[in-house]
Enzyme design. Structure first.
Site, PDB file in Angstrom:
ATOM      1  CG  HIS A  16      -1.908  -0.976   1.408  1.00  0.00           C
ATOM      2  ND1 HIS A  16      -2.026  -1.753   2.530  1.00  0.00           N
ATOM      3  CD2 HIS A  16      -2.933  -1.349   0.589  1.00  0.00           C
ATOM      4  CE1 HIS A  16      -3.064  -2.572   2.401  1.00  0.00           C
ATOM      5  NE2 HIS A  16      -3.623  -2.365   1.225  1.00  0.00           N
ATOM      6  CE  LYS A  40     -13.699  -6.933   3.154  1.00  0.00           C
ATOM      7  NZ  LYS A  40     -12.563  -6.275   2.479  1.00  0.00           N
ATOM      8  NE  ARG A  89      -2.833  -7.024  -4.328  1.00  0.00           N
ATOM      9  CZ  ARG A  89      -3.565  -7.260  -3.257  1.00  0.00           C
ATOM     10  NH1 ARG A  89      -2.990  -7.638  -2.155  1.00  0.00           N
ATOM     11  NH2 ARG A  89      -4.860  -7.142  -3.291  1.00  0.00           N
ATOM     12  CB  SER A 127      -4.220  -6.429   4.917  1.00  0.00           C
ATOM     13  OG  SER A 127      -3.959  -5.157   4.405  1.00  0.00           O
TER      14      SER A 127
END
Ligand code: ADP
Length: 163
Positions: A16, A40, A89, A127
């Site tokens: 990030h 979440k 990514r 993460s």
């Protein structure tokens, strides 16, 4: 140009941070917007995520940390830009990001999503991977800013491998 870089940042990683740094060099202003997603279950609450992000970008003058809940398009509408930045990514990111960008465009035709490609060395980094490693007391020093490493150690200090 001002861009909004939204995400969960639970917690912020060097992947990030690389996107934030490069964005700060290429755009006039970068707003990192932490999504407070009630559905979440995050490891770090928004206050903690904000603190760690602020610490990590304190040398970057044109980067601001904010948070929002609800739809990204509504948050963007209230800001003074229409440009959203996301990182890419691998191919699976592309599929999700494409879907999100198109959904946002269908909600607000004015919104523009820009993508920045991850540094090769960070393509595996997320993460979730960091949390997985840290939960087993693995070393994530090279993967996250110092403040995140310290906070992860604190979070998991009372968990033992045999639990
Ligand atoms: P979200 O839950 O919205 O995907 P994340 O915090 O996981 O939030 O990611 C925020 C943004 O940062 C996304 O655009 C994601 O693709 C990007 N990102 C995450 N990890 C990396 C990385 N290692 N390199 C580049 N971009 C990344």
């Amino acid at each position: 140009m001002k861009v909004i870089y939204p995400g969960s940042f639970d917690p912020v990683t060097n992947g990030h941070l690389d996107i934030i740094k490069r964005a700060s060099e290429n755009f006039d202003e970068v707003i990192v917007a932490i999504l407070d997603n009630k559905s979440k279950k995050p490891l770090f609450n928004v206050k903690e995520r904000k603190y760690m992000l602020k610490e990590s970008v304190k040398d970057l003058d044109n980067v601001e940390i904010d948070s929002f809940s609800g739809l990204l398009v509504e948050y963007v509408k209230k800001s003074d830009t229409n440009v959203v930045l996301r990182g890419l990514r691998v191919v699976s990111d592309y599929e999700n990001e494409m879907r999100n960008a198109l959904a946002n465009k269908s909600l607000d035709n004015n919104i523009e999503t820009l993508f920045m490609v991850s540094k090769a060395e960070y393509t595996f980094l997320s993460s979730s991977i960091v949390k997985e490693i840290a939960s087993f007391h693995g070393n994530v020093e090279e993967l996250v800013p110092k403040v995140v490493n310290e906070n992860l150690k604190e979070k998991y200090k009372n968990t033992y491998l045999e639990d």
